[in-house]
Design an enzyme around this catalytic site. Structure first.
Site, PDB file in Angstrom:
ATOM      1  N   LEU A  58      -6.352 -16.549 -99.420  1.00  0.00           N
ATOM      2  CA  LEU A  58      -6.738 -17.046-100.732  1.00  0.00           C
ATOM      3  C   LEU A  58      -7.895 -18.009-100.648  1.00  0.00           C
ATOM      4  O   LEU A  58      -8.721 -18.105-101.535  1.00  0.00           O
ATOM      5  CB  LEU A  58      -5.578 -17.840-101.335  1.00  0.00           C
ATOM      6  CG  LEU A  58      -4.567 -17.125-102.189  1.00  0.00           C
ATOM      7  CD1 LEU A  58      -3.545 -18.145-102.669  1.00  0.00           C
ATOM      8  CD2 LEU A  58      -5.272 -16.510-103.363  1.00  0.00           C
ATOM      9  N   ASP A  87     -13.748 -22.653-110.427  1.00  0.00           N
ATOM     10  CA  ASP A  87     -12.949 -22.925-109.253  1.00  0.00           C
ATOM     11  C   ASP A  87     -11.962 -21.802-109.061  1.00  0.00           C
ATOM     12  O   ASP A  87     -11.810 -20.930-109.899  1.00  0.00           O
ATOM     13  CB  ASP A  87     -12.246 -24.278-109.364  1.00  0.00           C
ATOM     14  CG  ASP A  87     -11.359 -24.358-110.573  1.00  0.00           C
ATOM     15  OD1 ASP A  87     -10.593 -23.409-110.801  1.00  0.00           O
ATOM     16  OD2 ASP A  87     -11.445 -25.363-111.285  1.00  0.00           O
ATOM     17  N   GLU A  88     -11.296 -21.849-107.948  1.00  0.00           N
ATOM     18  CA  GLU A  88     -10.473 -20.707-107.578  1.00  0.00           C
ATOM     19  C   GLU A  88      -9.285 -20.461-108.501  1.00  0.00           C
ATOM     20  O   GLU A  88      -9.084 -19.339-108.958  1.00  0.00           O
ATOM     21  CB  GLU A  88     -10.020 -20.889-106.136  1.00  0.00           C
ATOM     22  CG  GLU A  88      -9.213 -19.746-105.626  1.00  0.00           C
ATOM     23  CD  GLU A  88      -8.827 -20.012-104.199  1.00  0.00           C
ATOM     24  OE1 GLU A  88      -8.340 -19.076-103.584  1.00  0.00           O
ATOM     25  OE2 GLU A  88      -8.999 -21.132-103.710  1.00  0.00           O
ATOM     26  N   PRO A  89      -8.497 -21.500-108.795  1.00  0.00           N
ATOM     27  CA  PRO A  89      -7.387 -21.266-109.714  1.00  0.00           C
ATOM     28  C   PRO A  89      -7.898 -20.715-111.040  1.00  0.00           C
ATOM     29  O   PRO A  89      -7.292 -19.844-111.655  1.00  0.00           O
ATOM     30  CB  PRO A  89      -6.777 -22.656-109.904  1.00  0.00           C
ATOM     31  CG  PRO A  89      -7.239 -23.445-108.758  1.00  0.00           C
ATOM     32  CD  PRO A  89      -8.550 -22.870-108.304  1.00  0.00           C
TER      33      PRO A  89
END
Ligand SMILES: *[C@@H]1O[C@H](CO)[C@@H](O)[C@H](O)[C@H]1NC(C)=O
Ligand SMILES: *[C@@H]1O[C@H](CO)[C@@H](O)[C@H](O)[C@H]1NC(C)=O
Ligand SMILES: *[C@@H]1O[C@H](CO)[C@@H](O)[C@H](O)[C@H]1NC(C)=O
Ligand SMILES: *[C@@H]1O[C@H](CO)[C@@H](O)[C@H](O)[C@H]1NC(C)=O
Ligand SMILES: *[C@@H]1O[C@H](CO)[C@@H](O)[C@H](O)[C@H]1NC(C)=O
Ligand SMILES: *[C@@H]1O[C@H](CO)[C@@H](O)[C@H](O)[C@H]1NC(C)=O
Ligand SMILES: CC(=O)N[C@H]1CO[C@H](CO)[C@@H](O)[C@@H]1O
Length: 369
Positions: free
Chosen positions: A7, A123-125
């Site tokens: 991830l 961002d990733e989330p």
């Protein structure tokens, strides 16, 4: 590989063909502040300087950090909080006023400037959970996207194969790869991406929903001590540790073995629900200290997180304060950093585990003086 590490090894490319490249791979560090007792931003800036670290990325425009960076030559990438994307898409003027409101105004009156190279969007989330919701805004906001960024790292604790030697091996391989990828100045092989190492320092408040290793990404420990050798072209042989770090007293909170311990495990679990027990995770550095050593570890973590306040070392009378360091070679019982205010940085920003995915270049390099 720790679970879900993939991830984090997250690559996001956009519009590569439109890019112009320098031939030098730029390596920077993510500077996160999700720590209960963050090293003072001024000490971190010293740490950056003494290691010739020239690029850092912040998750958000944290005023204390910007003040500390004021006057340094560090090149800065600043994250834009997701909810701002819609506004940024609306116009360049809006983007400029965002920079003014959140960045420049903290610097005015200072003698120096901060060199801000990029504003990072997304961002990733965000990409995973809210992709559909925000994607249209990103696409609008990044009409000016000019680069792509790689975020990469290896944690040193909190999982079986997360330790300093595996991290060192990984990072060396990564840097060799980046070096070879950039080729020679006359014959660049592939466009070098900007690479940000995750991260500068360990952060004991990072969200661990993806795994206990999340709090151990630092090349440096929470108190600025280098975990392993890393040569990212900084010109020094070894990394230089943070200097003059002020700690709380050399005191620890441990289990009193003379008590009835039948409720000890429950107390430890309670302590761990707020303190940092990620070193006790299976395969982690303190995973084999056994019971009841692990109870002491939990109690101490809670005690340190509460600035060694005596009432935080009670646990219904099961705990006692000692000046004998319970650490062993593998398992460190930390003593926390002395901070003027242990909650001085805004926790609401800090809990966001963010990975950079794209870069919004404000039409030119913005150089504040
Ligand atoms: C983003 O901005 C463009 C240009 O102003 C506009 O056409 C588009 O509708 C905006 N996107 C969203 C999702 O608001
Ligand atoms: C680090 O992890 C690797 C892989 O699990 C293991 O082989 C090695 O012994 C560990 N090193 C230390 C110092 O724990
Ligand atoms: C941690 O992340 C998970 C998943 O993104 C989220 O559901 C949870 O609320 C977060 N916890 C905190 C304390 O922010
Ligand atoms: C920083 O890098 C330069 C050039 O590589 C080198 O001369 C200098 O000694 C380095 N500074 C430190 C503090 O390592
Ligand atoms: C353990 O906890 C239970 C419930 O809180 C309590 O009733 C009991 O007296 C405790 N035992 C000891 C030995 O403290
Ligand atoms: C401590 O170790 C015991 C035995 O391995 C285990 O049952 C317990 O869950 C551990 N407690 C903590 C807080 O890690
Ligand atoms: C993260 C942050 O500080 N955002 C602020 C930026 O400036 C706008 C006003 O333009 C504020 O509303 C945000 O809260």
């Amino acid at each position: 590989m720790p679970p879900n590490l993939s991830l984090i090894l997250f690559f996001f490319f956009l519009n590569l063909s439109a890019l112009t490249f320098s031939t030098v791979s730029a390596v920077g560090f993510n500077w996160g502040t999700a720590a209960s007792h963050p090293l003072s931003p001024f000490k971190v800036v010293q740490l950056l300087n003494s290691n010739n670290i020239t690029k850092v990325k912040l998750l958000d425009p944290n005023p204390l950090v910007l003040q500390a960076l004021s006057g340094s030559t560090v090149q800065l990438t600043i994250g834009i909080p997701n909810p701002m994307l819609k506004l940024l898409n609306s116009s360049r003027k809006a983007a400029e006023s965002w920079v003014h409101d959140n960045v420049t105004r903290y610097l005015s009156g200072g003698t120096g400037g901060v060199r801000i190279e990029y504003i990072a969007v997304g961002d990733e989330p965000f990409l995973q959970s809210y992709g559909d919701e925000y994607y249209p805004y990103v696409m609008g906001a990044v009409a000016n996207i000019q680069a792509a960024i790689t975020k990469v790292g290896w944690p040193t604790d909190g999982a079986g194969n997360a330790n300093s030697s595996t991290a060192e091996t990984f990072m060396k391989g990564l840097l060799d790869y980046l070096h070879s990828r950039s080729g020679s100045p006359l014959r660049p092989r592939r466009p070098p991406l900007e690479t940000y190492i995750l991260s500068l320092l360990d952060e004991d408040q990072r969200n661990i929903s993806t795994g206990p290793f999340e709090r151990h990404w630092g090349v440096f420990t929470f108190d600025g001590q280098a975990k392993y050798h890393l040569n990212f072209g900084q010109g020094t042989k070894n990394l230089v540790n943070a200097q003059n770090v002020e700690y709380l007293s050399p005191k620890w909170c441990v289990l009193n073995n003379n008590k009835d311990l039948s409720n000890a495990s429950a107390s430890a679990l309670e302590a761990c629900s707020v303190a940092d027990c990620t070193a006790l995770a299976p395969g982690a550095s303190c995973s084999n200290i056994g019971w009841p050593g692990n109870i002491s570890y939990a109690f101490n973590s809670y005690y340190q997180q509460n600035d060694q306040r005596p009432e935080s070392c009670d646990f219904q009378g099961l705990a006692l304060i000692t000046t004998i360091d319970p650490s062993n070679n593998y398992c460190r019982f930390p003593v926390q950093i002395r901070t003027s205010n242990s909650q001085s940085l805004d926790a609401s920003f800090l809990l966001k585990a963010i990975s950079l995915s794209a870069v919004f270049w404000l039409s030119q390099i913005v150089y504040f003086q």
